[in-house]
Design a protein around this motif. Sequence first.
Motif, PDB file in Angstrom:
ATOM      1  N   ASN A  22      22.290  29.393  37.569  1.00  0.00           N
ATOM      2  CA  ASN A  22      21.387  30.151  38.435  1.00  0.00           C
ATOM      3  C   ASN A  22      22.124  31.275  39.153  1.00  0.00           C
ATOM      4  O   ASN A  22      23.249  31.105  39.600  1.00  0.00           O
ATOM      5  CB  ASN A  22      20.773  29.184  39.463  1.00  0.00           C
ATOM      6  CG  ASN A  22      19.729  29.856  40.305  1.00  0.00           C
ATOM      7  OD1 ASN A  22      20.061  30.477  41.297  1.00  0.00           O
ATOM      8  ND2 ASN A  22      18.496  29.726  39.902  1.00  0.00           N
ATOM      9  N   ASP A  23      21.482  32.445  39.254  1.00  0.00           N
ATOM     10  CA  ASP A  23      22.135  33.577  39.919  1.00  0.00           C
ATOM     11  C   ASP A  23      21.827  33.630  41.407  1.00  0.00           C
ATOM     12  O   ASP A  23      22.162  34.597  42.079  1.00  0.00           O
ATOM     13  CB  ASP A  23      21.734  34.892  39.248  1.00  0.00           C
ATOM     14  CG  ASP A  23      20.233  35.159  39.346  1.00  0.00           C
ATOM     15  OD1 ASP A  23      19.787  36.211  38.865  1.00  0.00           O
ATOM     16  OD2 ASP A  23      19.511  34.300  39.898  1.00  0.00           O
ATOM     17  N   GLN A 311      16.848  30.356  49.711  1.00  0.00           N
ATOM     18  CA  GLN A 311      18.218  30.399  49.212  1.00  0.00           C
ATOM     19  C   GLN A 311      18.703  31.849  49.228  1.00  0.00           C
ATOM     20  O   GLN A 311      17.918  32.787  49.260  1.00  0.00           O
ATOM     21  CB  GLN A 311      18.314  29.829  47.799  1.00  0.00           C
ATOM     22  CG  GLN A 311      17.605  30.635  46.736  1.00  0.00           C
ATOM     23  CD  GLN A 311      17.750  30.020  45.338  1.00  0.00           C
ATOM     24  OE1 GLN A 311      17.932  28.819  45.188  1.00  0.00           O
ATOM     25  NE2 GLN A 311      17.665  30.859  44.317  1.00  0.00           N
ATOM     26  N   ARG A 312      20.034  31.994  49.218  1.00  0.00           N
ATOM     27  CA  ARG A 312      20.638  33.327  49.197  1.00  0.00           C
ATOM     28  C   ARG A 312      22.049  33.230  48.645  1.00  0.00           C
ATOM     29  O   ARG A 312      22.646  32.151  48.627  1.00  0.00           O
ATOM     30  CB  ARG A 312      20.686  33.927  50.608  1.00  0.00           C
ATOM     31  CG  ARG A 312      21.698  33.253  51.525  1.00  0.00           C
ATOM     32  CD  ARG A 312      21.718  33.866  52.910  1.00  0.00           C
ATOM     33  NE  ARG A 312      22.745  33.240  53.750  1.00  0.00           N
ATOM     34  CZ  ARG A 312      22.912  33.474  55.045  1.00  0.00           C
ATOM     35  NH1 ARG A 312      22.100  34.334  55.659  1.00  0.00           N
ATOM     36  NH2 ARG A 312      23.867  32.871  55.733  1.00  0.00           N
ATOM     37  N   LYS A 313      22.582  34.375  48.223  1.00  0.00           N
ATOM     38  CA  LYS A 313      23.965  34.436  47.767  1.00  0.00           C
ATOM     39  C   LYS A 313      24.838  34.852  48.937  1.00  0.00           C
ATOM     40  O   LYS A 313      24.580  35.872  49.587  1.00  0.00           O
ATOM     41  CB  LYS A 313      24.120  35.426  46.620  1.00  0.00           C
ATOM     42  CG  LYS A 313      25.515  35.447  46.004  1.00  0.00           C
ATOM     43  CD  LYS A 313      25.578  36.356  44.786  1.00  0.00           C
ATOM     44  CE  LYS A 313      24.819  35.749  43.622  1.00  0.00           C
ATOM     45  NZ  LYS A 313      24.995  36.545  42.383  1.00  0.00           N
ATOM     46  N   ASN A 317      29.923  34.809  47.049  1.00  0.00           N
ATOM     47  CA  ASN A 317      29.131  34.613  45.831  1.00  0.00           C
ATOM     48  C   ASN A 317      28.647  33.182  45.622  1.00  0.00           C
ATOM     49  O   ASN A 317      28.062  32.869  44.574  1.00  0.00           O
ATOM     50  CB  ASN A 317      29.893  35.076  44.582  1.00  0.00           C
ATOM     51  CG  ASN A 317      29.957  36.585  44.488  1.00  0.00           C
ATOM     52  OD1 ASN A 317      29.014  37.287  44.876  1.00  0.00           O
ATOM     53  ND2 ASN A 317      31.072  37.100  44.003  1.00  0.00           N
ATOM     54  N   SER A 318      28.878  32.323  46.603  1.00  0.00           N
ATOM     55  CA  SER A 318      28.324  30.977  46.518  1.00  0.00           C
ATOM     56  C   SER A 318      26.844  31.027  46.883  1.00  0.00           C
ATOM     57  O   SER A 318      26.373  31.975  47.511  1.00  0.00           O
ATOM     58  CB  SER A 318      29.066  30.035  47.467  1.00  0.00           C
ATOM     59  OG  SER A 318      28.850  30.418  48.815  1.00  0.00           O
ATOM     60  N   CYS A 319      26.123  30.002  46.477  1.00  0.00           N
ATOM     61  CA  CYS A 319      24.693  29.926  46.797  1.00  0.00           C
ATOM     62  C   CYS A 319      24.503  29.061  48.035  1.00  0.00           C
ATOM     63  O   CYS A 319      25.146  28.016  48.185  1.00  0.00           O
ATOM     64  CB  CYS A 319      23.926  29.333  45.621  1.00  0.00           C
ATOM     65  SG  CYS A 319      22.126  29.498  45.757  1.00  0.00           S
ATOM     66  N   ALA A 349      25.041  25.310  48.948  1.00  0.00           N
ATOM     67  CA  ALA A 349      24.261  24.538  47.985  1.00  0.00           C
ATOM     68  C   ALA A 349      25.087  23.441  47.323  1.00  0.00           C
ATOM     69  O   ALA A 349      24.609  22.310  47.140  1.00  0.00           O
ATOM     70  CB  ALA A 349      23.682  25.472  46.922  1.00  0.00           C
ATOM     71  N   LYS A 350      26.331  23.746  46.956  1.00  0.00           N
ATOM     72  CA  LYS A 350      27.167  22.758  46.285  1.00  0.00           C
ATOM     73  C   LYS A 350      27.497  21.589  47.216  1.00  0.00           C
ATOM     74  O   LYS A 350      27.469  20.428  46.804  1.00  0.00           O
ATOM     75  CB  LYS A 350      28.443  23.420  45.778  1.00  0.00           C
ATOM     76  CG  LYS A 350      28.199  24.418  44.650  1.00  0.00           C
ATOM     77  CD  LYS A 350      29.502  25.043  44.180  1.00  0.00           C
ATOM     78  CE  LYS A 350      29.262  26.001  43.012  1.00  0.00           C
ATOM     79  NZ  LYS A 350      30.511  26.634  42.534  1.00  0.00           N
ATOM     80  N   THR A 351      27.792  21.922  48.469  1.00  0.00           N
ATOM     81  CA  THR A 351      28.107  20.858  49.427  1.00  0.00           C
ATOM     82  C   THR A 351      26.877  19.985  49.680  1.00  0.00           C
ATOM     83  O   THR A 351      26.972  18.752  49.703  1.00  0.00           O
ATOM     84  CB  THR A 351      28.591  21.462  50.759  1.00  0.00           C
ATOM     85  OG1 THR A 351      29.721  22.288  50.521  1.00  0.00           O
ATOM     86  CG2 THR A 351      28.968  20.364  51.748  1.00  0.00           C
TER      87      THR A 351
END
Length: 363
Positions: A22-23, A311-313, A317-319, A349-351
């Motif tokens: 996903n971008d 959501q945002r970048k 560059n992480s989401c 998002a990853k966390t």
Amino acid sequence: MIKLQKLFITTLTLLSTTIYANDCQDIRLDQGENAPFKNLPIHDQMYGKKKDSQMCYAFAGSQFIDAVIQNDLKAKGHITSAITTALQTKLSPTRANGSKVNLLSNISRGAGRSGLGVGQINILFKQLKQGFSCDQNFLTSIGIKDPNTFWEPFVYEFYSNKSLEEKVKTLKEELRLRGVKEGFFNIVDDEVLAIAVSKKGFYLREQAIFEKVCENNKIELNLPELEYHDYSPSDIGYNETDEEFKQRFQVDAVNPHIIQNISASLESGNNLPVIVDICAEVLTEKEKSFKRSLPAMNGSCSNHSVLVIGQRKAKDNSCQYLVRNSWGDYRKYDQAWEVDEKGQIWVDAKTLSSSVLKVIHAR
């Protein structure tokens, strides 16, 4: 077979995060002309810094319902009451196939509390399929805010040795002292109050009150079909060793499938939030919340329901996900997270993915 299924799921979860392609396009469900959360307030499950009502499931569910209402009915100003949402959930499964079934859980419980805390989102939505949204603005206008403060006098009078007439009289006096307005008594007469202090089913007593109060202040619901994704650890197998259990639930710091579920729903264009059950500690103590430490099994994880509404970048560059919580104006989140002007939290998002127990979104 069960172990093979669980092994397969675990293997999928351990795949590289390259699965997540996903971008991270910018999405905000609280900004823009048709944003459902643009005018919906942040709620406080503490009810003014009092004891935690433990109704996060009802607050998250109610705000999801409000997004549906805003999208479909454009009912300006209507805010779904978490109290009546929780009550309808606790009456499960009284609405199964349109029939009424009295449950063991409807039998009177301990005095003093409303008993609406701690619930499951999936049961909530099954119940609300045939339920309604009652307007919290109206309930507030007649003095019903905190369910515990409101309901305690009913419980006390139920257990008292007074005559029914005396119970109703005392009840009305106590409710007025607790801020209940005359508008309430104009709707709920002495006959209904008598039912509410004499009916044996605890939730059925509450139902008698709130169905009367909400009669002319509710919206019948037409909810979308939902998908449920469960990532929480199940109980240890009968012949499973502790080491086997830990290996089965040893999860990387990133769960790409959770990220895919959340982002795909946000980007689908349905204009609806994603409900996630998380380890609440990820919001306040980032490093202590990873599922790789098995928090759900060692007591350091508090199951908490919140909404992801955007959501945002980020600059690196992480989401990031925009989390709408139900802790009012609380600001003592982990310093790694940015809190916006509304009190919503931007979380990596990853966390977050490592601390998600369930994901619920519209199909």
